[in-house]
Design a protein around this motif. Structure first.
Motif, PDB file in Angstrom:
ATOM      1  N   PRO A  67       0.863  -1.383   0.052  1.00  0.00           N
ATOM      2  CA  PRO A  67      -0.027  -0.273  -0.061  1.00  0.00           C
ATOM      3  C   PRO A  67       0.833   1.179   0.007  1.00  0.00           C
ATOM      4  O   PRO A  67       0.680   2.305  -0.672  1.00  0.00           O
ATOM      5  CB  PRO A  67      -0.649  -0.330   1.202  1.00  0.00           C
ATOM      6  CG  PRO A  67      -0.980  -1.782   1.534  1.00  0.00           C
ATOM      7  CD  PRO A  67       0.421  -2.041   1.278  1.00  0.00           C
ATOM      8  N   TRP A  68       1.998   1.194   0.803  1.00  0.00           N
ATOM      9  CA  TRP A  68       2.892   2.339   0.773  1.00  0.00           C
ATOM     10  C   TRP A  68       3.473   2.740  -0.658  1.00  0.00           C
ATOM     11  O   TRP A  68       3.673   4.012  -0.712  1.00  0.00           O
ATOM     12  CB  TRP A  68       3.819   2.327   1.890  1.00  0.00           C
ATOM     13  CG  TRP A  68       4.828   1.349   1.805  1.00  0.00           C
ATOM     14  CD1 TRP A  68       4.692  -0.067   2.297  1.00  0.00           C
ATOM     15  CD2 TRP A  68       6.019   1.389   1.008  1.00  0.00           C
ATOM     16  NE1 TRP A  68       5.850  -0.905   1.844  1.00  0.00           N
ATOM     17  CE2 TRP A  68       6.737   0.352   0.912  1.00  0.00           C
ATOM     18  CE3 TRP A  68       6.752   2.464   0.058  1.00  0.00           C
ATOM     19  CZ2 TRP A  68       7.860  -0.021   0.332  1.00  0.00           C
ATOM     20  CZ3 TRP A  68       7.945   2.089  -0.365  1.00  0.00           C
ATOM     21  CH2 TRP A  68       8.512   0.810  -0.255  1.00  0.00           C
ATOM     22  N   GLU A  69       3.492   2.041  -1.241  1.00  0.00           N
ATOM     23  CA  GLU A  69       4.204   2.179  -2.555  1.00  0.00           C
ATOM     24  C   GLU A  69       3.314   2.986  -3.567  1.00  0.00           C
ATOM     25  O   GLU A  69       3.830   3.471  -4.445  1.00  0.00           O
ATOM     26  CB  GLU A  69       4.630   0.692  -3.363  1.00  0.00           C
ATOM     27  CG  GLU A  69       5.666   0.129  -2.577  1.00  0.00           C
ATOM     28  CD  GLU A  69       6.012  -1.403  -3.284  1.00  0.00           C
ATOM     29  OE1 GLU A  69       7.113  -1.401  -3.389  1.00  0.00           O
ATOM     30  OE2 GLU A  69       5.079  -2.155  -3.471  1.00  0.00           O
ATOM     31  N   LEU A  70       2.135   2.881  -3.312  1.00  0.00           N
ATOM     32  CA  LEU A  70       1.076   3.557  -4.297  1.00  0.00           C
ATOM     33  C   LEU A  70       1.230   5.007  -4.027  1.00  0.00           C
ATOM     34  O   LEU A  70       0.999   5.736  -4.843  1.00  0.00           O
ATOM     35  CB  LEU A  70      -0.344   2.860  -3.854  1.00  0.00           C
ATOM     36  CG  LEU A  70      -0.712   1.648  -4.374  1.00  0.00           C
ATOM     37  CD1 LEU A  70      -2.045   1.359  -3.597  1.00  0.00           C
ATOM     38  CD2 LEU A  70      -0.617   1.197  -5.829  1.00  0.00           C
ATOM     39  N   ILE A  71       1.642   5.470  -2.726  1.00  0.00           N
ATOM     40  CA  ILE A  71       1.697   7.120  -2.631  1.00  0.00           C
ATOM     41  C   ILE A  71       3.055   7.229  -2.223  1.00  0.00           C
ATOM     42  O   ILE A  71       3.329   8.577  -2.127  1.00  0.00           O
ATOM     43  CB  ILE A  71       0.975   7.133  -1.381  1.00  0.00           C
ATOM     44  CG1 ILE A  71       1.261   6.449   0.040  1.00  0.00           C
ATOM     45  CG2 ILE A  71      -0.634   7.108  -1.464  1.00  0.00           C
ATOM     46  CD1 ILE A  71       0.568   6.835   1.189  1.00  0.00           C
ATOM     47  N   GLY A  72       4.215   6.456  -2.358  1.00  0.00           N
ATOM     48  CA  GLY A  72       5.415   6.594  -2.003  1.00  0.00           C
ATOM     49  C   GLY A  72       6.537   6.262  -3.071  1.00  0.00           C
ATOM     50  O   GLY A  72       7.575   6.663  -2.880  1.00  0.00           O
ATOM     51  N   ARG A  73       6.146   5.617  -4.154  1.00  0.00           N
ATOM     52  CA  ARG A  73       7.313   5.082  -5.107  1.00  0.00           C
ATOM     53  C   ARG A  73       6.496   4.875  -6.497  1.00  0.00           C
ATOM     54  O   ARG A  73       5.581   4.295  -6.814  1.00  0.00           O
ATOM     55  CB  ARG A  73       7.680   3.705  -4.891  1.00  0.00           C
ATOM     56  CG  ARG A  73       8.814   2.962  -5.395  1.00  0.00           C
ATOM     57  CD  ARG A  73       9.430   1.986  -4.532  1.00  0.00           C
ATOM     58  NE  ARG A  73       8.715   0.826  -4.928  1.00  0.00           N
ATOM     59  CZ  ARG A  73       8.878  -0.097  -5.699  1.00  0.00           C
ATOM     60  NH1 ARG A  73       9.679   0.089  -6.885  1.00  0.00           N
ATOM     61  NH2 ARG A  73       8.278  -1.235  -5.937  1.00  0.00           N
TER      62      ARG A  73
END
Length: 142
Positions: free
Chosen positions: A99-105
């Motif tokens: 999930p964090w990759e969708l907004i951070g990478r």
């Protein structure tokens, strides 16, 4: 990759919640993210999916809090509509990412090392972490 996702009262895998989403309460719009660059469209394209395919997959979850039309998914992708943790968890399952990759990478510009490490088992990941810490210590003169 499967994330724990069913409803607002579901539990998020502890490691995801702690690492990626610890500052955000479940089932709320994610605070402080309006000025962050999101990569929902890029991850969808990397997964080789159309908006129609993603909406169809989201509809199968039978959750009224998820996008149900291509237009609503487009608004999310373009930052014109806020997203919740539930949306990130559902999309991460569909796109096979965290999930964090969708907004951070950005999936095409960053993360070669991250992608490689994700494929390792827990023991191998620990060895890689120790190796990286050794390199950092040696380069800082410790």
């Amino acid at each position: 990759m499967t994330h724990t996702y069913t409803s607002c009262k579901s539990t998020v895998k502890p490691e995801l919640h702690r690492v990626a989403l610890s500052a955000y309460a479940q089932c709320r719009i994610l605070d402080g993210m309006s000025d962050r660059r999101i990569y929902l469209k890029e991850w969808r394209k990397k997964a080789g999916k159309t908006q129609a395919q993603v909406v169809s997959a989201l509809e199968m979850l039978d959750d009224p809090m998820l996008p149900t039309t291509e237009a609503s998914l487009s608004r999310l992708e373009n930052g014109k509509q806020p997203y919740s943790e539930r949306v990130l968890l559902a999309l991460a399952d569909i796109y096979d990412c965290e999930p964090w990759e969708l907004i951070g990478r950005h999936p095409q510009k960053e993360g070669l090392v991250i992608d490689l490490v994700r494929r390792l088992d827990e023991r191998e990941q620990e060895r890689v972490r120790a190796y990286i810490e050794g390199i950092r210590a040696a380069s800082s003169g410790d």
